[in-house]
Structure formats: structure tokens, C-alpha cells
Write a protein that holds these residues in place. Structure first.
Motif, PDB file in Angstrom:
ATOM      1  N   ILE A   1      59.128  30.429  54.532  1.00  0.00           N
ATOM      2  CA  ILE A   1      59.719  29.149  54.921  1.00  0.00           C
ATOM      3  C   ILE A   1      58.826  28.021  54.391  1.00  0.00           C
ATOM      4  CG2 ILE A   1      60.487  27.723  56.850  1.00  0.00           C
ATOM      5  CD1 ILE A   1      62.060  30.388  56.443  1.00  0.00           C
ATOM      6  N   PRO A   2      59.383  27.146  53.563  1.00  0.00           N
ATOM      7  CA  PRO A   2      58.570  26.045  53.028  1.00  0.00           C
ATOM      8  C   PRO A   2      58.275  25.023  54.121  1.00  0.00           C
ATOM      9  CG  PRO A   2      60.868  25.715  52.438  1.00  0.00           C
ATOM     10  CD  PRO A   2      60.778  27.059  53.133  1.00  0.00           C
ATOM     11  N   PRO A   3      57.294  24.148  53.885  1.00  0.00           N
ATOM     12  CA  PRO A   3      57.055  23.069  54.845  1.00  0.00           C
ATOM     13  C   PRO A   3      58.298  22.184  54.951  1.00  0.00           C
ATOM     14  CG  PRO A   3      55.300  23.174  53.210  1.00  0.00           C
ATOM     15  CD  PRO A   3      56.380  24.110  52.759  1.00  0.00           C
ATOM     16  N   HIS A   4      58.369  21.385  55.997  1.00  0.00           N
ATOM     17  CA  HIS A   4      59.504  20.485  56.192  1.00  0.00           C
ATOM     18  C   HIS A   4      59.742  19.679  54.911  1.00  0.00           C
ATOM     19  CE1 HIS A   4      61.960  17.172  57.642  1.00  0.00           C
ATOM     20  NE2 HIS A   4      62.274  17.960  58.670  1.00  0.00           N
ATOM     21  N   PRO A   5      61.012  19.469  54.558  1.00  0.00           N
ATOM     22  CA  PRO A   5      61.327  18.760  53.314  1.00  0.00           C
ATOM     23  C   PRO A   5      60.695  17.376  53.180  1.00  0.00           C
ATOM     24  CG  PRO A   5      63.298  19.748  54.224  1.00  0.00           C
ATOM     25  CD  PRO A   5      62.217  19.948  55.242  1.00  0.00           C
ATOM     26  N   ASP A   6      60.401  16.725  54.284  1.00  0.00           N
ATOM     27  CA  ASP A   6      59.801  15.388  54.198  1.00  0.00           C
ATOM     28  C   ASP A   6      58.437  15.405  53.512  1.00  0.00           C
ATOM     29  OD1 ASP A   6      61.952  14.153  55.366  1.00  0.00           O
ATOM     30  OD2 ASP A   6      61.024  13.949  57.338  1.00  0.00           O
ATOM     31  N   PHE A   7      57.805  16.573  53.398  1.00  0.00           N
ATOM     32  CA  PHE A   7      56.508  16.658  52.728  1.00  0.00           C
ATOM     33  C   PHE A   7      56.655  16.760  51.217  1.00  0.00           C
ATOM     34  CE2 PHE A   7      55.393  18.365  57.007  1.00  0.00           C
ATOM     35  CZ  PHE A   7      54.640  17.265  57.390  1.00  0.00           C
ATOM     36  N   GLY A   8      57.899  16.860  50.727  1.00  0.00           N
ATOM     37  CA  GLY A   8      58.141  16.837  49.295  1.00  0.00           C
ATOM     38  C   GLY A   8      57.656  18.058  48.543  1.00  0.00           C
ATOM     39  N   MET A   9      57.567  19.197  49.213  1.00  0.00           N
ATOM     40  CA  MET A   9      57.036  20.394  48.568  1.00  0.00           C
ATOM     41  C   MET A   9      58.114  21.454  48.338  1.00  0.00           C
ATOM     42  SD  MET A   9      53.331  20.563  50.412  1.00  0.00           S
ATOM     43  CE  MET A   9      52.741  21.901  49.411  1.00  0.00           C
ATOM     44  N   LEU A  10      59.365  21.007  48.215  1.00  0.00           N
ATOM     45  CA  LEU A  10      60.458  21.928  47.924  1.00  0.00           C
ATOM     46  C   LEU A  10      60.618  22.072  46.417  1.00  0.00           C
ATOM     47  CD1 LEU A  10      63.216  20.665  50.394  1.00  0.00           C
ATOM     48  CD2 LEU A  10      61.628  22.566  50.721  1.00  0.00           C
ATOM     49  N   ASP A  11      61.226  23.175  46.010  1.00  0.00           N
ATOM     50  CA  ASP A  11      61.589  23.320  44.607  1.00  0.00           C
ATOM     51  C   ASP A  11      62.614  22.237  44.271  1.00  0.00           C
ATOM     52  OD1 ASP A  11      59.976  25.573  44.270  1.00  0.00           O
ATOM     53  OD2 ASP A  11      61.574  26.919  44.939  1.00  0.00           O
ATOM     54  N   ASP A  12      62.760  21.955  42.991  1.00  0.00           N
ATOM     55  CA  ASP A  12      63.622  20.853  42.566  1.00  0.00           C
ATOM     56  C   ASP A  12      65.054  20.967  43.084  1.00  0.00           C
ATOM     57  OD1 ASP A  12      61.424  19.894  41.231  1.00  0.00           O
ATOM     58  OD2 ASP A  12      62.156  20.402  39.225  1.00  0.00           O
ATOM     59  N   ASP A  13      65.645  22.167  42.995  1.00  0.00           N
ATOM     60  CA  ASP A  13      67.030  22.312  43.441  1.00  0.00           C
ATOM     61  C   ASP A  13      67.158  22.137  44.953  1.00  0.00           C
ATOM     62  OD1 ASP A  13      65.638  24.694  43.777  1.00  0.00           O
ATOM     63  OD2 ASP A  13      67.364  25.983  43.335  1.00  0.00           O
ATOM     64  N   ARG A  14      66.179  22.606  45.707  1.00  0.00           N
ATOM     65  CA  ARG A  14      66.196  22.438  47.168  1.00  0.00           C
ATOM     66  C   ARG A  14      66.025  20.964  47.520  1.00  0.00           C
ATOM     67  NH1 ARG A  14      69.167  24.733  48.420  1.00  0.00           N
ATOM     68  NH2 ARG A  14      69.482  25.324  46.486  1.00  0.00           N
TER      69      ARG A  14
END
Length: 173
Positions: A41-54
Motif C-alpha cells: 500500500i503506497p503512502p496517502h496520495p497527498d504525499f505525491g509518491m504514487l506512480d504516474d498513472d495512479r
């Protein structure tokens, strides 16, 4: 010590790999499913650490929220302070109605579920559900990460990682 060279899909993945190397709270968190599989599970999206498509899916969801129904706006009239300064009038946008709805119809699936779907993607979301878990399990991970981050920001918090050194007494002369 030489730092390893990352060969990955992009900066978000590089950041996650580096976070994992240093056991950071920003590293992906393993979630053990009831069927024995493990999802990262990635960190919350607000941290900007998702892959580009996510991140694209997450930002699309943020844009969609702008069209959700809101409570009425609040108008604050111009005010003159006691020192004569004038505070201009302002209109504050109304809060989003809960549960979230668009044109009077409740958003389905729930916004919190849609956010998890955007963050982990449709394939991993299907694995999550097939493995006996739900979006709430992802939110538990994100909530724990949020508490850890808050504790690091607040040096007064219990168990703080910030060590305060002794302050020498002031000279009286």
C-alpha cells in the motif's frame, strides 16, 4: 558509502524505494490479505509518491470533487476595525455535503473507496477485495502514517524523536 543507482519507472518509484531503504514512514506498507497474498500500500496520495498513472487517477478524482454538491456559501460583509482599518467583504464557499453527492445523488461507490481505488489501481483493488479486505484497511494504514507524521512535527508529542539539549544559564553581567 556509495548510494545505489535506481533503475525504475519514475521519480515516485525512486522515492518509494529510497523510503524503504531507510525504513521511512513514506515507504509502502505491506497489507497481508486473508488469502495469504500481500499487497504493498503506497503512502496517502497527498504525499505525491504514487506512480504516474495512479496520480493521474487521483487528480481526476480531485477535479471531480469540485462538482460535488455544497452547502450554501457564507457571505461575510465588509468590517471596519476599531483602528479604522477596513476588512473587505468575503464569500466563503460552502462545505461539501455529506455523504458526498452530485446533483442530489449520492456518489457511489463512496468517496473514500474511490480514493483507495485511484491510489492502488483497479487490479490491486480487486485483489484487496478478493483477499477479504476493504478500503477501510487501507485507510487504517494511512491513518497510522498520518499519526506518525504528526508526532514528528510536534516535538511536544509523547515519544518524540526530537531530543532537546540543555540550555546554558544566561550571564548575569
Amino acid at each position: 558509502m556509495k548510494q545505489p543507482k535506481f533503475e525504475s519507472a519514475g521519480p515516485a518509484e525512486d522515492a518509494r524505494l529510497q523510503a524503504e531503504m531507510y525504513d521511512s514512514i513514506f515507504s509502502s506498507t505491506p497489507l497481508k490479505l486473508d488469502n495469504g497474498e500481500t499487497l504493498m500500500i503506497p503512502p496517502h496520495p497527498d504525499f505525491g509518491m504514487l506512480d504516474d498513472d495512479r496520480m493521474e487517477d487521483y487528480e481526476d478524482l480531485l477535479m471531480e470533487v469540485e462538482d460535488y454538491d455544497r452547502e450554501p456559501d457564507v457571505f461575510i460583509p465588509e468590517q471596519t476595525l476599531s483602528d479604522g482599518a477596513v476588512v473587505p467583504s468575503e464569500t466563503i464557499k460552502g462545505q461539501l455535503k455529506r455523504p458526498f453527492r452530485k446533483d442530489g445523488v449520492r456518489v457511489k461507490p463512496a468517496h473514500s473507496v474511490r480514493l483507495v481505488q485511484a491510489a492502488i489501481g483497479p487490479d490491486d483493488y480487486a485483489k484487496l477485495r478478493a483477499g477479504g479486505k476493504s478500503a477501510a484497511d487501507v485507510w487504517k494504514i494511512w491513518g497510522k502514517q498520518g499519526l506518525e507524521i504528526q508526532a514528528r512535527r510536534d516535538p511536544k508529542s509523547e515519544g518524540s524523536v526530537v531530543a532537546l539539549g540543555a540550555v546554558p544559564e544566561a550571564d548575569s553581567e
